[in-house]
Design a protein around this motif. Structure first.
Motif, PDB file in Angstrom:
ATOM      1  N   ASP A 189       0.815  -1.211   0.000  1.00  0.00           N
ATOM      2  CA  ASP A 189       0.000   0.000   0.000  1.00  0.00           C
ATOM      3  C   ASP A 189       0.854   1.268   0.000  1.00  0.00           C
ATOM      4  OD1 ASP A 189       0.991  -0.446   2.528  1.00  0.00           O
ATOM      5  OD2 ASP A 189      -0.839   0.168   3.561  1.00  0.00           O
ATOM      6  N   ARG A 190       2.072   1.156  -0.468  1.00  0.00           N
ATOM      7  CA  ARG A 190       2.982   2.320  -0.467  1.00  0.00           C
ATOM      8  C   ARG A 190       2.403   3.496  -1.243  1.00  0.00           C
ATOM      9  NH1 ARG A 190       8.011  -0.634  -2.932  1.00  0.00           N
ATOM     10  NH2 ARG A 190       6.329  -0.840  -4.408  1.00  0.00           N
ATOM     11  N   GLY A 191       1.797   3.216  -2.379  1.00  0.00           N
ATOM     12  CA  GLY A 191       1.220   4.288  -3.191  1.00  0.00           C
ATOM     13  C   GLY A 191       0.109   5.022  -2.455  1.00  0.00           C
ATOM     14  N   ARG A 192      -0.741   4.262  -1.793  1.00  0.00           N
ATOM     15  CA  ARG A 192      -1.819   4.895  -1.027  1.00  0.00           C
ATOM     16  C   ARG A 192      -1.239   5.689   0.149  1.00  0.00           C
ATOM     17  NH1 ARG A 192      -6.878   2.957  -2.345  1.00  0.00           N
ATOM     18  NH2 ARG A 192      -6.859   1.110  -3.667  1.00  0.00           N
TER      19      ARG A 192
ATOM     20  N   ARG B 107       9.044  11.313  -2.083  1.00  0.00           N
ATOM     21  CA  ARG B 107       8.603  12.468  -2.846  1.00  0.00           C
ATOM     22  C   ARG B 107       9.226  13.718  -2.232  1.00  0.00           C
ATOM     23  NH1 ARG B 107       4.571  12.516  -6.374  1.00  0.00           N
ATOM     24  NH2 ARG B 107       3.082  11.281  -5.198  1.00  0.00           N
TER      25      ARG B 107
ATOM     26  N   LEU C 126       8.722   4.499  -1.228  1.00  0.00           N
ATOM     27  CA  LEU C 126       8.424   5.564  -2.174  1.00  0.00           C
ATOM     28  C   LEU C 126       8.798   6.887  -1.518  1.00  0.00           C
ATOM     29  CD1 LEU C 126       4.952   4.595  -3.683  1.00  0.00           C
ATOM     30  CD2 LEU C 126       7.193   4.452  -4.768  1.00  0.00           C
TER      31      LEU C 126
ATOM     32  N   ALA D 154       7.025  10.888  -7.804  1.00  0.00           N
ATOM     33  CA  ALA D 154       7.433   9.917  -6.781  1.00  0.00           C
ATOM     34  C   ALA D 154       8.597   9.095  -7.308  1.00  0.00           C
ATOM     35  CB  ALA D 154       6.262   9.018  -6.417  1.00  0.00           C
TER      36      ALA D 154
ATOM     37  N   ALA E 117       0.137   8.892  -1.181  1.00  0.00           N
ATOM     38  CA  ALA E 117      -0.966   9.811  -1.514  1.00  0.00           C
ATOM     39  C   ALA E 117      -1.549  10.437  -0.251  1.00  0.00           C
ATOM     40  CB  ALA E 117      -2.046   9.070  -2.297  1.00  0.00           C
TER      41      ALA E 117
ATOM     42  N   ALA F 227      10.882   5.515  -6.512  1.00  0.00           N
ATOM     43  CA  ALA F 227      10.954   4.247  -5.793  1.00  0.00           C
ATOM     44  C   ALA F 227      12.404   3.942  -5.466  1.00  0.00           C
ATOM     45  CB  ALA F 227      10.359   3.130  -6.634  1.00  0.00           C
TER      46      ALA F 227
END
Length: 165
Positions: free
Chosen positions: A93-96, A150, A148, A141, A99, A143
């Motif tokens: 769930d890194r992307g979530r 930013r 992740l 972002a 975000a 990796a």
């Protein structure tokens, strides 16, 4: 210039404490909101803590007509953060999570101003002006291994407390 930096940091720290009280870090044995001024922390070889906003001060310059005794100054700030996602989902769930950090950063940056105060004294003193800042500019972002990262950039604008020679 230090009062502008301090006022920006305190505004973000207090806003994060109100917006996401569970987003904290423990540094030097003390828990606090997860906004960290990198230049104020001990130098270590360890990586920055995940899920925390690290403020890095960059260049300053005049932003208004030169020759003014108190020109409007601009100070650039780079805000770096990273996440590993949750351990329950093994980081899937890194992307979530990134975000969510993006949205929290937008939330603590609004409104885009704060009262400028002198925090060098035990009781902060109002300086009679404000620190203003731009909306964040988010980089793509990146990796790295299992995380992740930013970076967002913000420009601060303020008048100095003293007249320039």
């Amino acid at each position: 210039m230090q009062s502008a930096k301090d006022s920006f940091y305190i505004a973000l720290r207090d806003r994060l404490a109100a917006l996401a009280p569970d987003r904290t870090v423990t540094i030097g044995g003390q828990e606090r909101p997860a906004v960290v001024v990198a230049e104020n922390e001990p130098v270590t070889s360890s990586s920055p803590l995940p899920d925390a906003f690290y403020l890095h001060w960059e260049g300053a310059r005049t932003a208004s007509a030169s020759g003014a005794r108190r020109p409007l100054l601009r100070l650039d700030c780079r805000i770096a953060y990273r996440t590993l996602g949750s351990s329950e989902l093994n980081g899937l769930d890194r992307g979530r999570a990134l975000a969510a950090l993006d949205l929290e950063l937008c939330g603590i940056l609004a409104p885009h101003f704060a009262e400028k105060k002198d925090y060098s004294q035990p009781e902060p003193q109002a300086l009679g002006s404000a620190v203003l800042w731009s909306p964040p500019e988010f980089a793509a972002a990146e990796a790295h291994d299992r995380e992740l990262r930013r970076v967002a950039r913000v420009a601060l604008f303020f008048w100095p407390e003293v007249e320039l020679p």
